[in-house]
Motif scaffolding. Structure first.
Motif, PDB file in Angstrom:
ATOM      1  N   VAL A   1      32.505  35.513  31.935  1.00  0.00           N
ATOM      2  CA  VAL A   1      31.710  34.703  32.857  1.00  0.00           C
ATOM      3  C   VAL A   1      32.047  33.231  32.639  1.00  0.00           C
ATOM      4  O   VAL A   1      32.119  32.768  31.497  1.00  0.00           O
ATOM      5  N   PHE A   2      32.238  32.494  33.737  1.00  0.00           N
ATOM      6  CA  PHE A   2      32.466  31.055  33.664  1.00  0.00           C
ATOM      7  C   PHE A   2      31.902  30.432  34.925  1.00  0.00           C
ATOM      8  O   PHE A   2      31.995  31.020  35.997  1.00  0.00           O
TER       9      PHE A   2
ATOM     10  N   ARG B   1      10.177  39.007  48.220  1.00  0.00           N
ATOM     11  CA  ARG B   1       8.803  38.858  48.706  1.00  0.00           C
ATOM     12  C   ARG B   1       8.062  37.898  47.766  1.00  0.00           C
ATOM     13  O   ARG B   1       8.455  36.772  47.626  1.00  0.00           O
ATOM     14  N   ALA B   2       7.055  38.351  47.036  1.00  0.00           N
ATOM     15  CA  ALA B   2       6.275  37.460  46.168  1.00  0.00           C
ATOM     16  C   ALA B   2       6.811  37.424  44.731  1.00  0.00           C
ATOM     17  O   ALA B   2       6.249  36.740  43.885  1.00  0.00           O
ATOM     18  N   GLU B   3       7.890  38.156  44.450  1.00  0.00           N
ATOM     19  CA  GLU B   3       8.450  38.175  43.091  1.00  0.00           C
ATOM     20  C   GLU B   3       9.155  36.862  42.778  1.00  0.00           C
ATOM     21  O   GLU B   3       9.645  36.182  43.670  1.00  0.00           O
ATOM     22  N   ALA B   4       9.234  36.539  41.502  1.00  0.00           N
ATOM     23  CA  ALA B   4       9.956  35.343  41.057  1.00  0.00           C
ATOM     24  C   ALA B   4      11.466  35.586  41.167  1.00  0.00           C
ATOM     25  O   ALA B   4      11.922  36.736  41.156  1.00  0.00           O
ATOM     26  N   GLU B   5      12.218  34.491  41.259  1.00  0.00           N
ATOM     27  CA  GLU B   5      13.676  34.608  41.278  1.00  0.00           C
ATOM     28  C   GLU B   5      14.136  35.237  39.966  1.00  0.00           C
ATOM     29  O   GLU B   5      13.757  34.795  38.890  1.00  0.00           O
ATOM     30  N   PRO B   6      14.966  36.280  40.030  1.00  0.00           N
ATOM     31  CA  PRO B   6      15.422  36.928  38.798  1.00  0.00           C
ATOM     32  C   PRO B   6      16.417  36.052  38.044  1.00  0.00           C
ATOM     33  O   PRO B   6      17.140  35.259  38.651  1.00  0.00           O
ATOM     34  N   PRO B   7      16.458  36.195  36.710  1.00  0.00           N
ATOM     35  CA  PRO B   7      17.414  35.404  35.930  1.00  0.00           C
ATOM     36  C   PRO B   7      18.856  35.846  36.206  1.00  0.00           C
ATOM     37  O   PRO B   7      19.108  36.984  36.623  1.00  0.00           O
ATOM     38  N   LEU B   8      19.779  34.940  35.952  1.00  0.00           N
ATOM     39  CA  LEU B   8      21.203  35.201  36.176  1.00  0.00           C
ATOM     40  C   LEU B   8      21.655  36.473  35.473  1.00  0.00           C
ATOM     41  O   LEU B   8      22.380  37.281  36.056  1.00  0.00           O
ATOM     42  N   GLU B   9      21.253  36.669  34.229  1.00  0.00           N
ATOM     43  CA  GLU B   9      21.680  37.844  33.467  1.00  0.00           C
ATOM     44  C   GLU B   9      21.338  39.143  34.194  1.00  0.00           C
ATOM     45  O   GLU B   9      22.121  40.086  34.213  1.00  0.00           O
ATOM     46  N   GLU B  10      20.167  39.177  34.792  1.00  0.00           N
ATOM     47  CA  GLU B  10      19.747  40.369  35.545  1.00  0.00           C
ATOM     48  C   GLU B  10      20.629  40.561  36.777  1.00  0.00           C
ATOM     49  O   GLU B  10      21.041  41.670  37.102  1.00  0.00           O
TER      50      GLU B  10
ATOM     51  N   TYR C   1      23.672  27.462  39.067  1.00  0.00           N
ATOM     52  CA  TYR C   1      23.023  27.849  37.809  1.00  0.00           C
ATOM     53  C   TYR C   1      23.355  26.839  36.716  1.00  0.00           C
ATOM     54  O   TYR C   1      23.682  27.202  35.595  1.00  0.00           O
ATOM     55  N   LYS C   2      23.262  25.552  37.046  1.00  0.00           N
ATOM     56  CA  LYS C   2      23.697  24.520  36.104  1.00  0.00           C
ATOM     57  C   LYS C   2      22.851  24.452  34.847  1.00  0.00           C
ATOM     58  O   LYS C   2      23.298  23.945  33.838  1.00  0.00           O
ATOM     59  N   ARG C   3      21.656  24.990  34.861  1.00  0.00           N
ATOM     60  CA  ARG C   3      20.800  24.925  33.678  1.00  0.00           C
ATOM     61  C   ARG C   3      20.920  26.168  32.794  1.00  0.00           C
ATOM     62  O   ARG C   3      20.296  26.234  31.739  1.00  0.00           O
ATOM     63  N   ASP C   4      21.721  27.139  33.193  1.00  0.00           N
ATOM     64  CA  ASP C   4      21.896  28.346  32.383  1.00  0.00           C
ATOM     65  C   ASP C   4      22.903  28.088  31.268  1.00  0.00           C
ATOM     66  O   ASP C   4      23.624  27.081  31.270  1.00  0.00           O
ATOM     67  N   SER C   5      22.988  29.012  30.316  1.00  0.00           N
ATOM     68  CA  SER C   5      23.735  28.765  29.077  1.00  0.00           C
ATOM     69  C   SER C   5      25.202  29.189  29.099  1.00  0.00           C
ATOM     70  O   SER C   5      25.897  29.014  28.102  1.00  0.00           O
ATOM     71  N   HIS C   6      25.707  29.741  30.185  1.00  0.00           N
ATOM     72  CA  HIS C   6      27.112  30.148  30.231  1.00  0.00           C
ATOM     73  C   HIS C   6      28.019  28.912  30.271  1.00  0.00           C
ATOM     74  O   HIS C   6      27.599  27.835  30.686  1.00  0.00           O
ATOM     75  N   PRO C   7      29.293  29.061  29.852  1.00  0.00           N
ATOM     76  CA  PRO C   7      30.213  27.922  29.891  1.00  0.00           C
ATOM     77  C   PRO C   7      30.559  27.555  31.335  1.00  0.00           C
ATOM     78  O   PRO C   7      30.619  28.416  32.212  1.00  0.00           O
ATOM     79  N   LYS C   8      30.803  26.238  31.527  1.00  0.00           N
ATOM     80  CA  LYS C   8      31.002  25.739  32.887  1.00  0.00           C
ATOM     81  C   LYS C   8      32.049  24.638  32.920  1.00  0.00           C
ATOM     82  O   LYS C   8      32.294  23.976  31.919  1.00  0.00           O
ATOM     83  N   VAL C   9      32.601  24.431  34.110  1.00  0.00           N
ATOM     84  CA  VAL C   9      33.382  23.238  34.413  1.00  0.00           C
ATOM     85  C   VAL C   9      32.570  22.484  35.470  1.00  0.00           C
ATOM     86  O   VAL C   9      31.984  23.097  36.363  1.00  0.00           O
TER      87      VAL C   9
ATOM     88  N   ASP D   1      24.930  17.925  28.665  1.00  0.00           N
ATOM     89  CA  ASP D   1      24.970  19.389  28.665  1.00  0.00           C
ATOM     90  C   ASP D   1      26.208  19.908  27.946  1.00  0.00           C
ATOM     91  O   ASP D   1      27.315  19.870  28.489  1.00  0.00           O
ATOM     92  N   PRO D   2      26.042  20.421  26.729  1.00  0.00           N
ATOM     93  CA  PRO D   2      27.194  20.926  25.973  1.00  0.00           C
ATOM     94  C   PRO D   2      27.794  22.211  26.544  1.00  0.00           C
ATOM     95  O   PRO D   2      28.895  22.586  26.145  1.00  0.00           O
ATOM     96  N   THR D   3      27.107  22.870  27.497  1.00  0.00           N
ATOM     97  CA  THR D   3      27.695  24.071  28.102  1.00  0.00           C
ATOM     98  C   THR D   3      28.774  23.717  29.119  1.00  0.00           C
ATOM     99  O   THR D   3      29.535  24.584  29.532  1.00  0.00           O
ATOM    100  N   VAL D   4      28.836  22.442  29.527  1.00  0.00           N
ATOM    101  CA  VAL D   4      29.917  21.976  30.400  1.00  0.00           C
ATOM    102  C   VAL D   4      31.121  21.717  29.498  1.00  0.00           C
ATOM    103  O   VAL D   4      31.126  20.776  28.706  1.00  0.00           O
ATOM    104  N   LYS D   5      32.123  22.565  29.607  1.00  0.00           N
ATOM    105  CA  LYS D   5      33.278  22.538  28.705  1.00  0.00           C
ATOM    106  C   LYS D   5      34.396  21.635  29.198  1.00  0.00           C
ATOM    107  O   LYS D   5      35.287  21.286  28.427  1.00  0.00           O
ATOM    108  N   ALA D   6      34.378  21.259  30.483  1.00  0.00           N
ATOM    109  CA  ALA D   6      35.414  20.387  31.044  1.00  0.00           C
ATOM    110  C   ALA D   6      34.877  19.780  32.339  1.00  0.00           C
ATOM    111  O   ALA D   6      33.893  20.267  32.915  1.00  0.00           O
ATOM    112  N   ILE D   7      35.557  18.745  32.783  1.00  0.00           N
ATOM    113  CA  ILE D   7      35.204  18.072  34.024  1.00  0.00           C
ATOM    114  C   ILE D   7      36.412  18.096  34.947  1.00  0.00           C
ATOM    115  O   ILE D   7      37.538  17.857  34.499  1.00  0.00           O
TER     116      ILE D   7
END
Length: 173
Positions: free
Chosen positions: A4-5, A78-87, A103-111, A127-133
């Motif tokens: 996942v990236f 419907r009335a349910e909350a948004e499910p997490p990315l992992e789900e 999903y910029k606030r999630d913990s997976h690595p990102k560019v 954000d240390p999860t951002v590995k490159a720009i």
């Protein structure tokens, strides 16, 4: 389990274009890629008046639309909350790489896709999860790699290296 990236950035930063180019580049190298796109607002992939839309409007929790070329599953929260990315990732079939837009606030690595014209600060700075720009301007003194936003090959190389998929390409598996 698929690698996942992510690709993150503010509105109009070039995220979707970068995602599209990365999918083309990485699948062109023989790897299987799926994507996840986070939407912040109400969206609809269906069309009013179509049978599947009518099923959802009538109250169906899920509508599975199937043809000889593709299938799509629509699930109403419907009335349910948004499910997490992992789900949500568990709903995808097995591939080599899942590229996630948003999903910029999630913990997976990102560019981070960045265009100076947006006037937005770099997400990477806090954000240390951002590995490159990937940017259209230089960022001297940055503590992580900075790529030209249009250097898709170099960004793809970085993503594949970070996810350990470079070895998959080298072994031809």
């Amino acid at each position: 389990m698929s690698a996942v990236f992510g690709v993150v950035g503010w509105k109009n930063s070039g995220k979707t274009g970068l995602m599209e180019r990365l999918v083309t580049e990485i699948t062109g190298r023989g790897l299987r890629v799926s994507t996840v796109k986070h939407a912040h607002h109400t969206f609809d992939v269906d069309q009013p008046g179509k049978d599947s839309h009518r099923h959802r409007q009538a109250g169906a929790q899920e509508v599975l639309l199937v043809s000889g070329r593709r299938w799509a599953l629509m699930h109403e929260l419907r009335a349910e909350a948004e499910p997490p990315l992992e789900e949500m990732l568990r709903h995808l079939g097995p591939v080599d790489l899942v590229l996630i837009e948003g999903y910029k606030r999630d913990s997976h690595p990102k560019v981070e896709a960045h265009r100076v014209e947006t006037g937005q600060p770099l997400i990477a700075e806090g954000d240390p999860t951002v590995k490159a720009i990937a940017s259209n301007v230089a960022h001297p003194g940055m503590d992580r790699p900075v790529f030209d936003l249009n250097d898709t090959r170099a960004i793809a190389d970085f993503v594949l290296e970070q996810t350990g998929l470079t070895g998959l390409l080298e072994t031809g598996s």
